[in-house]
Structure formats: structure tokens, C-alpha cells
Write an enzyme that holds these catalytic residues in place. Structure first.
Site, mmCIF file in Angstrom:
data_model
loop_
_atom_site.group_PDB
_atom_site.id
_atom_site.type_symbol
_atom_site.label_atom_id
_atom_site.label_comp_id
_atom_site.label_asym_id
_atom_site.label_seq_id
_atom_site.Cartn_x
_atom_site.Cartn_y
_atom_site.Cartn_z
ATOM 1 N N ASP A 18 43.113 47.964 53.069
ATOM 2 C CA ASP A 18 43.252 47.365 51.738
ATOM 3 C C ASP A 18 43.124 45.841 51.812
ATOM 4 O O ASP A 18 43.475 45.232 52.822
ATOM 5 C CB ASP A 18 44.622 47.762 51.179
ATOM 6 N N ASN A 66 38.474 55.787 43.563
ATOM 7 C CA ASN A 66 37.619 54.591 43.618
ATOM 8 C C ASN A 66 36.339 54.705 42.771
ATOM 9 O O ASN A 66 35.679 53.701 42.501
ATOM 10 C CB ASN A 66 37.211 54.261 45.068
#
Ligand code: FPP
Length: 239
Positions: A18, A66
Site C-alpha cells: 500500500d 480496485n
């Protein structure tokens, strides 16, 4: 630091990579440039795994959630993954690393599916290590997929309800022969699982660092292994 005591070395490390977007934003770059720099960290961590003797590396590269990102970012990420596979196939052969991909692979663009299939087939006999890419992956989707496989087998009379236990359930996950992760690393400070390996992380040691993924390189990885080496894993027992 390349010689680590054996207890420092997890067999399987899983990573939530991340912070690419924030890394780019801090530098006035595009999010895609952040992902590109993130791909360099993937390369560095793969190399660090070889040095340390970590046999399985699982990377959360693209989640089922996503897909809602801007189309340009999604397309850019898909291209980056293709480029990574093309550039790294020789390395996988050289070091006898098997590539796996888990997730809803049918959702991916056809050219990416084709190269994944090719590299997975070409490396399937290797056993020096495994790189598992989670693509269009969701932990809940994986569990639902396993449950529906089991339901079909029960309906077909191939499996008795009484025979469904944890071991049988786990055999229906995407990559049943891959051991559960010993260590899960999340970069950029967020204290969440974000739908990652929900079944497999039950007894995994968690390590969260504030470092953004593009800044997470060999030194950071060895720091995580050293912290893992200090943990006492009890698996629910008293020790
Ligand atoms: C999360 O950062 C990262 C991703 C959604 C993609 C991860 C992909 C890579 C590291 C690219 C290459 C991967 C491989 C396997 C070659 P974010 O965009 O959510 O960051 P932010 O939270 O700072 O916005």
C-alpha cells in the site's frame, strides 16, 4: 544482512503493498508513476526473499475492489503487470521460481491472462520458491468460491456433508498446496486486512510499517524479518 538465524526466516511472507498513490502525490507525480516505483520494490523484495531463504511470497497486486479506480489507472496497472511478467520471466527461470496467480483471473484483460498462463505453465515444475500474485483477488470471493465448489460436489454425491471440515474446506481454496503465511506485511500504516487472504491469515504474525510501498526495499524487509524473529508464535496454546 544476508545471514539470518533460522528462526527469523518465515517460510511464507504475504504483503499488502500500500501507499503507491501517496508516494507519488508527495512528489507531484502521477499515481501510475507511484505504481511503477512500486514495481521496483517488488523486484527488490523478491531478491531479498532469495537472500533470506523465504520460499513463498504472496503479493496483493490488485483487489476485487480496485476495479472502481479511474480507467486510466486500472489500464496502467494491467500494462505494468504485463511488462513486469515479460521482464521477469528470465529471472524466474534462472532462479527456478514458480509463478502462481490467484483471484478472479477471468476478469483480467485477455493479453494479461495469456501471459500469466504462459509464465505459470513455463515455471510450474520449479520448486526453489513460489511467487503468488493476487489479481482481481478478494478473500471473501475466495471463500465463496470454495463453498460453491464444495456444494457442487455434495450435490453430485461426491462428498458427504459430514466430511466437510477445515482441512476439506482449505483444499478448495485457490492454491491449496501453498502453506498459510507466517508473516503478513502491510505498508503505509493502515491497520486493516482489506479482504486479503481472510482464511489463510488466521494465525499469521502481522507487521505494519509506516513506510510507503515504493520506499519498502531490502533494508525494510529485513527489519520486518527481524521483528518476526522476536515474536512468540503460540497458535492458541499456552507457552
Ligand atoms: C496500493 O497502493 C497498491 C495497488 C493497488 C497496486 C499494487 C501494484 C504494484 C505495486 C505494481 C506492480 C505489481 C507487481 C506485482 C509488479 P495505493 O494506490 O492504494 O496507494 P494509496 O493508498 O497511497 O493511494
Amino acid at each position: 544482512m544476508t545471514q539470518l538465524p533460522a528462526s527469523y526466516v518465515p517460510r511464507h511472507v504475504a504483503i499488502i503493498m500500500d501507499g503507491n498513490g501517496r508516494w507519488a502525490q508527495q512528489r507531484g507525480l502521477s499515481r501510475l508513476q507511484g505504481h511503477q516505483e512500486g514495481a521496483q520494490s517488488v523486484q527488490a523484495v523478491l531478491q531479498a526473499c532469495r537472500k533470506a531463504g523465504v520460499k513463498f511470497l504472496t503479493l496483493y497486486a490488485f483487489s476485487t475492489e480496485n476495479w472502481v479506480r479511474p480507467r486510466s489507472e486500472v489500464n496502467g496497472l494491467m500494462k505494468l503487470l504485463m511488462q513486469f511478467l515479460k521482464e521477469h520471466e528470465p529471472d524466474l527461470h534462472k532462479h527456478k521460481i514458480r509463478l502462481r496467480a490467484i483471484g478472479r483471473l477471468d476478469d483480467l484483460p485477455r493479453p494479461l491472462q495469456a501471459i500469466l498462463r504462459h509464465v505459470m505453465k513455463a515455471t510450474e515444475s520449479y520448486d526453489a520458491g513460489q511467487l503468488v500474485l493476487c489479481l482481481s483477488y478478494g478473500g471473501r470471493a475466495e471463500i465463496v468460491h470454495a463453498a460453491s465448489k464444495i456444494a457442487r460436489r455434495v450435490k453430485a454425491g461426491e462428498l458427504a456433508v459430514a466430511d466437510i471440515d477445515e482441512a476439506e474446506f482449505a483444499r478448495n481454496l485457490y492454491a491449496p498446496d501453498v502453506p498459510d503465511p507466517d508473516l503478513m506485511i502491510r505498508t503505509s500504516g493502515e491497520m486493516r486486512l482489506s479482504n486479503f487472504l481472510l482464511w489463510q491469515l488466521s494465525y499469521t504474525e502481522l507487521y505494519v510499517t509506516d513506510a510507503l510501498w515504493p520506499d519498502f526495499r531490502e533494508d525494510q524487509f529485513f527489519k520486518a524479518l527481524a521483528e518476526y524473529g522476536r515474536r512468540r508464535r503460540r497458535f492458541g496454546h499456552i507457552r
